[in-house]
Design an enzyme around this catalytic site. Structure first.
Site, PDB file in Angstrom:
ATOM      1  N   ARG A 252      -3.660 -15.040   3.264  1.00 48.75           N
ATOM      2  CA  ARG A 252      -4.579 -13.922   3.061  1.00 48.75           C
ATOM      3  C   ARG A 252      -5.822 -14.455   2.367  1.00 48.75           C
ATOM      4  NH1 ARG A 252      -2.248  -9.535  -0.902  1.00 48.75           N
ATOM      5  NH2 ARG A 252      -3.841 -10.335  -2.301  1.00 48.75           N
ATOM      6  N   HIS A 256      -5.705  -7.778  -1.245  1.00 45.65           N
ATOM      7  CA  HIS A 256      -4.871  -6.908  -0.411  1.00 45.65           C
ATOM      8  C   HIS A 256      -5.743  -5.866   0.272  1.00 45.65           C
ATOM      9  CE1 HIS A 256      -1.785  -4.278   1.077  1.00 45.65           C
ATOM     10  NE2 HIS A 256      -2.395  -3.278   0.479  1.00 45.65           N
ATOM     11  N   TYR A 264      -3.267 -10.802 -10.293  1.00 43.07           N
ATOM     12  CA  TYR A 264      -1.874 -11.256 -10.190  1.00 43.07           C
ATOM     13  C   TYR A 264      -1.757 -12.563  -9.417  1.00 43.07           C
ATOM     14  CZ  TYR A 264      -2.874  -9.149  -5.697  1.00 43.07           C
ATOM     15  OH  TYR A 264      -3.477  -8.840  -4.502  1.00 43.07           O
TER      16      TYR A 264
HETATM   17  C1  LIG Z   1       6.307   3.139   3.154  1.00 38.99           C
HETATM   18  C2  LIG Z   1       5.186   2.521   2.398  1.00 38.99           C
HETATM   19  N1  LIG Z   1       5.423   1.992   1.196  1.00 38.99           N
HETATM   20  C3  LIG Z   1       4.434   1.430   0.488  1.00 38.99           C
HETATM   21  C4  LIG Z   1       3.168   1.395   0.972  1.00 38.99           C
HETATM   22  C5  LIG Z   1       2.025   0.813   0.156  1.00 38.99           C
HETATM   23  N2  LIG Z   1       1.628  -0.485   0.702  1.00 38.99           N
HETATM   24  C6  LIG Z   1       0.634  -0.585   1.603  1.00 38.99           C
HETATM   25  S1  LIG Z   1       0.441  -2.130   2.143  1.00 38.99           S
HETATM   26  C7  LIG Z   1       1.672  -2.698   1.156  1.00 38.99           C
HETATM   27  C8  LIG Z   1       2.040  -4.132   1.170  1.00 38.99           C
HETATM   28  C9  LIG Z   1       2.403  -4.565   2.519  1.00 38.99           C
HETATM   29  O1  LIG Z   1       2.737  -5.906   2.511  1.00 38.99           O
HETATM   30  P1  LIG Z   1       2.986  -6.640   3.863  1.00 38.99           P
HETATM   31  O2  LIG Z   1       3.929  -5.860   4.700  1.00 38.99           O
HETATM   32  O3  LIG Z   1       3.373  -8.030   3.538  1.00 38.99           O
HETATM   33  O4  LIG Z   1       1.577  -6.598   4.597  1.00 38.99           O
HETATM   34  P2  LIG Z   1       0.188  -7.239   4.101  1.00 38.99           P
HETATM   35  O5  LIG Z   1      -0.512  -6.208   3.304  1.00 38.99           O
HETATM   36  O6  LIG Z   1       0.484  -8.457   3.329  1.00 38.99           O
HETATM   37  O7  LIG Z   1      -0.552  -7.520   5.362  1.00 38.99           O
HETATM   38  C10 LIG Z   1       2.226  -1.665   0.410  1.00 38.99           C
HETATM   39  C11 LIG Z   1       3.308  -1.814  -0.572  1.00 38.99           C
HETATM   40  C12 LIG Z   1       2.937   1.985   2.228  1.00 38.99           C
HETATM   41  N3  LIG Z   1       1.712   2.027   2.771  1.00 38.99           N
HETATM   42  N4  LIG Z   1       3.965   2.521   2.934  1.00 38.99           N
END
Ligand SMILES: Cc1ncc(C[n+]2csc(CCOP(=O)(O)OP(=O)(O)O)c2C)c(N)n1
Ligand SMILES: [Mg+2]
Lengths: 335, 332
Positions: A252, A256, A264
């Protein structure tokens, strides 16, 4: 497996073009996002309000996979989906207008950046982590029942692989032998939570074993490796041999979401991401192997910059929707 | 000693003070550790209490909210954060079929001192899956207490009450009241908060402005829209009373009924969907109690459409000061 020399030059340049377009798009969008949000960051201000999750550094995953897809194949993405949208062939102008909240957007401004829909190329995405996997299973069922050869790709991050839907969907696709490709884009982070603190196995591809399907892990720094692994999975699905799981290791390059202070994240991790840049790596490879000249790549770059600028101009110059539109379209077949 | 605290700090202070006193309390959720909660509600807790008691979870709401039930059954007092209320779908079974019903189904053998803390609300273009309120859904299910603070004083006091309660409490905070700096928040939500622990009782509404011509009822951010509307109405000679319900379950019927008896007119402001929700419940409560109104009650609620992304669309559907003023005038 094919070697890069065995892949036609035009295919390689197409891969480069799309990867570079994605990077150009994301970085341009970031500039627009911060307009109106500086000096003080205010998520609700500026021409692009709301959250923005950009995919810089993860282009190889989208392009390596989507090179094998036809418009009839479905791709279901995540909250971070611009790269897959572009690689799947979503109309760039309409997508940009949607992100700017304009009437000319894919959904007339109702969906927004996390909810991009382009039915003409069977693309959709969602802001709910883990939502894509079961939906792709359903596309697989439709293909089977209709006797068509289209496939479905479900994308999720490393974080999404811990959600129940991932496991339920893999099992279902496996028992019904459906044409689904599950793609885990492993960028090591789920917002602030590193993968090693959230995931009981070191590679999510290992989880395929629990459902009796092939699971492969591939280095996203090498787009050709991704291209080859995805080719096998898509062909397997089209042949009716069932689902596969592909884990693509990417980095990345940004926060985020935009505005993420990233306190962090160790500095070295961001440095590592910069070293693992799949776009720069591929560009170097093309030049070193003499597959393309600098002039050829520059021409592609200029064309991409122009195309992205045109998409932004289209969005900026488009009108906002009529406010009353908000009340329409809840149900099919009327108001 | 009291000092002005933004709501997010008031919440984390409440949790910290209770955790210091009771080692059965622990916190779980996504990005609640090093990040301090996406909306800051757990800021500083990891540093104070360490990763055993402040647990960053994988993304698995069903698992960690279900785990709260198991922990509570063994005498722990878990606080779980569901990052956005919009994500309840992936965990709802554990919430409404289990946590909400365990005490009743077990004939009182099992207590569920669980706090489910969650962010709600729109107004910043986070669109259909990150802007909803949905408190009406949870208030509808028997067995869940539902609280919604509108300022930092209530936020701390209600959190302490929620933690000490032996029942499951859904604790909603509005993102647009947290005082986060990167999200607009009315300054009125950031008020003096005593340093020492105190409680705001669950089930007590508050008259936040007295008036004689009309009662305006709301929660969270809508309390401010109502207050701003009341100020404008005052200039036109209309005296509005504003009630901040603060708790939906239990509902403080007495405060509501006393006010409506006095004013004879009722406007309910609701950022949650209009149909089958809080606005209907408040009006039904007034009507059922035989209070005769001088004009039909009015709802200024979120219409029954998903939250649109584009700013112009969202503004059109969100209840606000202007819509409240128009509603009041329509029944004067
Ligand atoms: C059900 C749900 N739980 C929590 C979130 C909040 N949230 C959005 S993105 C994310 C992290 C996702 O991580 P990953 O699947 O590794 O994707 P990345 O952002 O790294 O592309 C979280 C916790 C959400 N959108 N939906
Ligand atoms: Mg990730």
């Amino acid at each position: 497996m094919e070697k890069i020399e065995e892949i036609p030059k035009e295919t390689l340049l197409e891969i480069y073009r799309t990867m570079h377009k994605i990077r150009t798009y994301e970085e341009t969008l970031a500039e627009w996002y911060y307009k109106g949000k500086t000096p003080r960051f205010d998520i609700s201000a500026g021409p692009i309000p709301g959250e923005l999750h950009l995919s810089s550094g993860q282009e190889s995953a989208a392009v390596g996979v989507c090179m094998h897809l036809k418009p009839e194949d479905a791709l279901i993405g995540t909250h971070r989906a611009h790269h897959f949208a572009i690689a799947k062939g979503v109309n760039l102008k309409k997508m940009t207008a949607e992100i700017f909240g304009k009437a000319t957007g894919l959904s007339g401004g109702k969906g927004g950046h996390m909810h991009l829909f382009d039915a003409s190329v069977n693309f959709s995405c969602s802001g709910i982590v883990g939502a894509s996997f079961p939906q792709a299973v359903g596309v697989g069922i439709a293909a089977k029942l209709k006797g068509e050869d289209y496939v479905a790709v479900a994308v999720g991050g490393d974080g999404a692989a811990n959600q129940g839907t991932f496991h339920e969907a893999l099992n279902l696709a496996a028992v019904w032998k459906l044409p689904v490709i599950f793609v885990i884009e492993d960028n090591s982070w789920a917002i602030s939570v590193p993968k090693e603190k959230s995931t009981a196995v070191s590679k999510n591809s290992e989880r395929a074993a629990a459902y009796g399907i092939p699971g492969v892990s591939v280095d996203g720094m090498d787009v050709i490796a991704v291209y080859e692994v995805a080719k096998e999975a898509v062909e397997r699905a089209r042949r009716g041999e069932g689902p596969s799981l592909i884990e693509i290791k990417v980095y990345r390059l940004r926060g985020h979401f935009e505005g993420d202070p990233q306190h962090y994240r160790p500095k070295e991790d961001l440095e590592l991401a910069k070293q693992k840049d799949p776009l720069l790596n591929f560009e170097k490879l093309l030049l070193e192997k003499g597959i393309a000249t600098e002039e050829e790549l520059n021409k592609i770059k200029e064309e991409n910059i122009k195309e992205v600028q045109e998409a932004i101009d289209f969005a900026v110059n488009s009108p906002y929707p009529e406010p009353e539109e908000a009340l329409k379209g809840v149900f099919a077949g009327g108001e | 000693m009291a000092r002005k605290l933004p709501m997010y700090k008031a919440i984390s202070e409440a949790i910290a003070q209770e955790m210091e006193k009771d080692e059965n309390i622990f916190v779980m959720g996504e990005d609640i550790g090093a990040y301090g909660g996406i909306f800051g509600a757990t800021s500083g807790l990891l540093e104070k209490f360490g990763p055993e008691r402040v647990r960053d979870t994988p993304i698995c709401e069903s698992a960690f909210i279900g785990a709260a039930l198991g922990a509570a059954s063994k005498g722990m007092r878990p606080i779980v954060e569901l990052m956005f209320i919009d994500f309840f779908g992936v965990a709802m079974d554990q919430i409404y079929n289990h946590i909400a019903k365990a005490h009743y189904m077990s004939g009182g053998q099992v207590k569920m001192p669980v706090v489910i803390m969650t962010a709600m609300g729109g107004g910043y273009s986070d669109a259909a899956q990150h802007s909803q309120c949905l408190y009406g859904l949870f208030a509808h299910v028997p067995g869940l207490k539902v609280v919604i603070p509108s300022n930092s004083y209530d936020a701390k006091g209600l959190m302490i009450s929620a933690i000490r309660d032996d029942n499951p409490v859904m604790y909603f905070f509005h993102k647009g009241l947290m005082g986060l700096g990167w999200m607009p928040s009315p300054p009125e939500a950031t008020v003096e908060v005593p340093e020492e622990p105190y409680t705001v009782p669950i089930g007590e509404a508050k008259v936040v402005r007295e008036g004689s011509d009309v009662t305006i009822v709301g929660v969270a951010k809508m309390v401010y829209e109502a207050l701003w509307a009341a100020e404008e109405l005052e200039k036109e000679g209309i005296s509005a009373e504003v009630i901040d319900l603060r708790s939906l379950v239990p509902l403080d019927k007495k405060t509501l009924l006393d006010s409506v008896k006095k004013t004879g007119r009722l406007v309910v402001v609701d950022e949650d969907y209009r149909s089958y929700g809080m606005s209907g419940e408040v009006i039904a409560t007034v009507v059922e109690n035989g209070i005769s109104l001088e004009a039909p009650p009015v709802r200024v609620a979120y219409p029954d459409v998903p939250v649109p992304y584009s700013r112009v669309l969202e503004r059109y559907v969100l209840p606000d000061k202007e819509k409240i003023i128009n509603a009041v005038k329509s029944i004067m």
